[in-house]
Design a protein around this motif. Structure first.
Motif, PDB file in Angstrom:
ATOM      1  N   UNK A   1     -15.945  12.248 -35.695  1.00 22.85           N
ATOM      2  CA  UNK A   1     -16.607  13.708 -36.168  1.00 22.85           C
ATOM      3  C   UNK A   1     -15.572  14.132 -37.028  1.00 22.85           C
ATOM      4  N   UNK A   2     -15.949  14.342 -38.444  1.00 27.01           N
ATOM      5  CA  UNK A   2     -15.005  15.084 -39.373  1.00 27.01           C
ATOM      6  C   UNK A   2     -15.692  16.094 -39.987  1.00 27.01           C
ATOM      7  N   UNK A   3     -14.952  16.857 -40.634  1.00 26.00           N
ATOM      8  CA  UNK A   3     -15.074  17.995 -41.337  1.00 26.00           C
ATOM      9  C   UNK A   3     -13.966  18.336 -42.476  1.00 26.00           C
ATOM     10  N   UNK A   4     -14.069  19.136 -43.442  1.00 29.20           N
ATOM     11  CA  UNK A   4     -13.299  19.659 -44.507  1.00 29.20           C
ATOM     12  C   UNK A   4     -12.943  20.858 -44.385  1.00 29.20           C
ATOM     13  N   UNK A   5     -11.627  21.272 -44.733  1.00 27.22           N
ATOM     14  CA  UNK A   5     -11.556  22.729 -44.812  1.00 27.22           C
ATOM     15  C   UNK A   5     -10.014  22.726 -45.980  1.00 27.22           C
ATOM     16  N   UNK A   6      -9.748  23.987 -45.800  1.00 22.44           N
ATOM     17  CA  UNK A   6      -8.491  24.592 -46.652  1.00 22.44           C
ATOM     18  C   UNK A   6      -7.398  25.030 -45.787  1.00 22.44           C
ATOM     19  N   UNK A   7      -6.309  24.166 -45.610  1.00 19.69           N
ATOM     20  CA  UNK A   7      -4.977  24.367 -45.183  1.00 19.69           C
ATOM     21  C   UNK A   7      -4.205  25.299 -45.785  1.00 19.69           C
TER      22      UNK A   7
ATOM     23  N   UNK B   1      -8.034  15.484 -31.222  1.00 23.04           N
ATOM     24  CA  UNK B   1      -8.460  16.197 -32.605  1.00 23.04           C
ATOM     25  C   UNK B   1      -7.071  15.950 -33.361  1.00 23.04           C
ATOM     26  N   UNK B   2      -7.201  15.836 -34.751  1.00 18.86           N
ATOM     27  CA  UNK B   2      -6.005  15.806 -35.581  1.00 18.86           C
ATOM     28  C   UNK B   2      -6.753  16.260 -36.997  1.00 18.86           C
ATOM     29  N   UNK B   3      -5.406  16.191 -38.015  1.00 22.89           N
ATOM     30  CA  UNK B   3      -5.643  16.843 -39.243  1.00 22.89           C
ATOM     31  C   UNK B   3      -5.068  15.865 -39.950  1.00 22.89           C
ATOM     32  N   UNK B   4      -5.584  15.607 -41.288  1.00 22.28           N
ATOM     33  CA  UNK B   4      -5.309  14.805 -42.367  1.00 22.28           C
ATOM     34  C   UNK B   4      -4.934  15.521 -43.807  1.00 22.28           C
ATOM     35  N   UNK B   5      -3.813  15.486 -44.093  1.00 23.27           N
ATOM     36  CA  UNK B   5      -3.660  16.035 -45.519  1.00 23.27           C
ATOM     37  C   UNK B   5      -3.583  15.223 -46.681  1.00 23.27           C
ATOM     38  N   UNK B   6      -3.940  13.858 -46.281  1.00 24.95           N
ATOM     39  CA  UNK B   6      -3.959  12.813 -47.497  1.00 24.95           C
ATOM     40  C   UNK B   6      -5.280  12.161 -47.372  1.00 24.95           C
ATOM     41  N   UNK B   7      -6.341  12.878 -47.352  1.00 30.29           N
ATOM     42  CA  UNK B   7      -7.389  12.224 -47.506  1.00 30.29           C
ATOM     43  C   UNK B   7      -8.066  11.277 -46.350  1.00 30.29           C
ATOM     44  N   UNK B   8      -7.362  11.352 -44.995  1.00 31.13           N
ATOM     45  CA  UNK B   8      -7.652  10.489 -44.143  1.00 31.13           C
ATOM     46  C   UNK B   8      -6.912   9.255 -43.943  1.00 31.13           C
ATOM     47  N   UNK B   9      -5.809   9.273 -44.791  1.00 30.51           N
ATOM     48  CA  UNK B   9      -5.110   7.902 -44.604  1.00 30.51           C
ATOM     49  C   UNK B   9      -3.949   8.156 -43.478  1.00 30.51           C
TER      50      UNK B   9
ATOM     51  N   UNK C   1      -7.602  19.552 -46.442  1.00 25.58           N
ATOM     52  CA  UNK C   1      -7.263  18.962 -45.204  1.00 25.58           C
ATOM     53  C   UNK C   1      -8.632  18.493 -44.562  1.00 25.58           C
ATOM     54  N   UNK C   2      -8.394  17.419 -43.832  1.00 21.19           N
ATOM     55  CA  UNK C   2      -9.758  16.733 -43.363  1.00 21.19           C
ATOM     56  C   UNK C   2      -9.273  17.219 -41.776  1.00 21.19           C
ATOM     57  N   UNK C   3     -10.453  17.382 -40.906  1.00 19.30           N
ATOM     58  CA  UNK C   3     -10.379  17.390 -39.371  1.00 19.30           C
ATOM     59  C   UNK C   3     -11.202  16.448 -38.961  1.00 19.30           C
ATOM     60  N   UNK C   4     -10.536  15.909 -37.730  1.00 20.03           N
ATOM     61  CA  UNK C   4     -11.288  14.795 -37.045  1.00 20.03           C
ATOM     62  C   UNK C   4     -11.078  15.100 -35.570  1.00 20.03           C
ATOM     63  N   UNK C   5     -12.477  15.173 -35.008  1.00 17.64           N
ATOM     64  CA  UNK C   5     -12.500  14.966 -33.448  1.00 17.64           C
ATOM     65  C   UNK C   5     -13.007  13.532 -33.185  1.00 17.64           C
ATOM     66  N   UNK C   6     -12.532  12.969 -31.946  1.00 21.46           N
ATOM     67  CA  UNK C   6     -12.724  11.611 -31.440  1.00 21.46           C
ATOM     68  C   UNK C   6     -13.068  11.689 -29.968  1.00 21.46           C
ATOM     69  N   UNK C   7     -14.088  11.053 -29.729  1.00 21.20           N
ATOM     70  CA  UNK C   7     -14.410  10.451 -28.411  1.00 21.20           C
ATOM     71  C   UNK C   7     -14.150   9.241 -28.083  1.00 21.20           C
ATOM     72  N   UNK C   8     -13.380   8.822 -27.040  1.00 23.74           N
ATOM     73  CA  UNK C   8     -13.136   7.387 -26.795  1.00 23.74           C
ATOM     74  C   UNK C   8     -12.895   7.199 -25.340  1.00 23.74           C
ATOM     75  N   UNK C   9     -12.495   6.030 -25.223  1.00 26.09           N
ATOM     76  CA  UNK C   9     -12.282   5.511 -23.504  1.00 26.09           C
ATOM     77  C   UNK C   9     -13.425   6.199 -22.915  1.00 26.09           C
ATOM     78  N   UNK C  10     -14.409   5.875 -23.252  1.00 30.30           N
ATOM     79  CA  UNK C  10     -15.683   6.292 -22.414  1.00 30.30           C
ATOM     80  C   UNK C  10     -15.856   5.354 -21.434  1.00 30.30           C
ATOM     81  N   UNK C  11     -16.049   5.950 -20.034  1.00 35.39           N
ATOM     82  CA  UNK C  11     -16.596   5.025 -18.865  1.00 35.39           C
ATOM     83  C   UNK C  11     -17.350   6.090 -18.079  1.00 35.39           C
TER      84      UNK C  11
END
Length: 183
Positions: free
Chosen positions: A132-138, A161-169, A143-153
């Protein structure tokens, strides 16, 4: 209040929000593949204990949490009550599927403000991972903001969650939540 009363209130509230939130969130520049479907968040329904690992500045801290999650409206909505007593923190996650666009939006309500975060993050599940991604101003620009659901059992999952300041690279992941099912 009984669980049935609580579910009725939650379902009514989610339905009222759904029509106003999805169009706003869907207009964000983030454009996931249209593969969302009812029930994608059903894995999260239940009672959970959560181990949190969160970075404050350069220091990582760890603390317990708990959550109660309900799937409602035939699997097109998921409502989470998150409680972190050790940090004096609680809130509500509201995840809604735009059935026509087949994209999920993930919104947050902090108990201190009572305000629904709009736009929410947009995303879908692919290959067992929900991104899940969204954009914002840091402070330093876009900035891009990311939330990830994984390791689902059936008994566990992880969200981070994380932040990217380089367009998601590259991503600076700063909060990890390991969920363990109680029931």
């Amino acid at each position: 209040m009984t669980d049935v009363d609580r579910r009725t209130i939650i379902a009514t509230s989610a339905g009222a929000f759904m029509s106003s939130l999805i169009p706003v969130a869907a207009s964000a520049a983030i454009d996931p593949a249209p593969v969302g479907k009812p029930g994608d968040f059903d894995f999260l329904t239940g009672e959970w204990r959560i181990h949190n690992r969160f970075r404050e500045g350069e220091k990582w801290i760890e603390f317990p949490g708990e959550a109660t999650v309900f799937a409602i409206l035939g699997g097109i909505a998921s409502v989470e009550e998150l409680r972190i007593p050790a940090r004096g923190f609680s809130g509500m996650g509201l995840r809604l599927l735009d059935v026509e666009k087949r994209i999920w939006s993930d919104h947050w309500v902090n108990a201190k403000s009572g305000v629904v975060a709009v736009p929410g993050q947009l995303g879908v599940f692919e290959n067992g991972v929900g991104t899940f991604l969204s954009e914002g101003e840091g402070e330093k620009g876009p900035e891009l903001y990311r939330g990830v659901w994984d390791r689902i059992t059936p008994t566990s999952c992880r969200w981070f969650q994380g932040t990217s300041r380089d367009g998601g690279k590259t991503w600076d992941d700063s909060w990890f939540m390991d969920w363990t099912r109680v029931c």
